[in-house]
Design a protein around this motif. Structure first.
Motif: not given
Length: 304
Positions: A184-185, A219-225, A236-243, A255-261
């Protein structure tokens, strides 16, 4: 003297080649049968007006085919017996060359490349290519990639000190797609793994994943499509939170629409696999014991 001329020639050839760049902004174009498709090529060159612009196409089951070249502002060309099948233009104000393919048919499906000769017959520089898809399907339907994300399981992070971000893209058309990862950034494209594009019914799917080391765990990461049918024509820029960041319900919803699930699903899958592995090991031990016991009994019976 001849050696000096050769050195000077090589120098200017290398300089000119370095300054020449061709960019085809669309990785794919989808058009209906009997309509037209317009392929653009941005040319970074000091002598665009006098440049020889070539157009090639490549079909998956054939070699590279030269279609035409032109220096003038506008050129018409036939393709086989098809009159005015191709229209090539040069737009000086934007240093852009275009190829228009008319009366589209299924046989026009191919990847089209723009090429410029730095000096005719010496060297040719290729663009990235634009894939043309000809279809009868409803082009108004949403055929953009639908992402689903999978985060690293806690077990994976604790065991290997790394985590795998997995991005699943589904239900897109056509199959031409480009996926890459960045922090990210950040501006650097990271090393990632790319799965094959797989056809599912009349659409396509693809996996891409990034292994994050402990060094980048905060660090946060982005998957770019990049895809032709992305909404509003933007990547598309899909954000992945830091570990190292605790995933809260608010972050999931925002941010992730159901990431916890998905996180729970991923972790559950890990432990399910571990349980099956232990179960298989237990079965193997029981079978080995039975076979050994049977062999012992048989040996005792033979001795008696």
């Amino acid at each position: 003297m001849a050696l000096l001329e050769a050195v000077v020639f090589s120098f200017f050839w290398a300089v000119g080649l370095g300054m020449l760049r061709l960019e085809q902004p669309e990785i794919s174009i989808t058009a209906a049968r009997q309509k037209s498709a317009l392929i653009a090529c941005k040319v970074s060159s000091e002598n665009f007006n006098d440049a020889y612009i070539h157009w090639y196409r490549h079909k998956s089951d054939q070699g590279m085919e030269h279609l035409m070249y032109h220096v003038t502002v506008f050129t018409l060309s036939h393709l086989g017996e098809k009159k005015n099948k191709l229209e090539a233009r040069k737009i000086a104000s934007t240093s852009t060359a275009t190829l228009k393919i008319n009366f589209l048919e299924q046989e026009d499906e191919a990847t089209y490349y723009c090429i410029e000769s730095l000096w005719p017959d010496y060297v040719k520089v290729f663009g990235d290519g634009t894939k043309l898809a000809v279809t009868d399907r409803n082009l108004a339907a949403d055929m953009s990639p639908k992402p689903t994300i999978f985060l690293p399981s806690i077990a994976e992070i604790n065991l290997h000190n790394t985590g795998t971000h997995l991005c699943l893209l589904e239900k897109f058309f056509p199959d031409a797609i480009k996926v890459y990862w960045k922090e990210k950034n950040g501006n650097t494209v990271l090393d990632s793994q790319q799965g094959d594009v797989i056809q599912t019914n009349d659409t396509y799917m693809k996996f891409s994943w990034l292994t994050v080391t402990q060094k980048s765990a905060d660090k946060e990461h982005i998957c770019i499509v990049k895809h032709e049918n992305n909404k509003r024509g933007t990547d598309q820029e899909i954000l992945f939170p830091s570990m190292n960041k605790e995933v809260t319900t608010d972050v999931c919803l925002k941010d992730t629409s159901g990431t916890m699930q998905l996180q729970l699903t991923n972790t559950s899958a890990y432990y399910t696999y571990l349980l099956l592995l232990l179960k298989s090991a237990l079965y193997f031990a029981i079978i080995t014991y039975c076979l050994f016991r049977e062999t012992t009994v048989c040996s005792a019976w033979k001795r008696s």
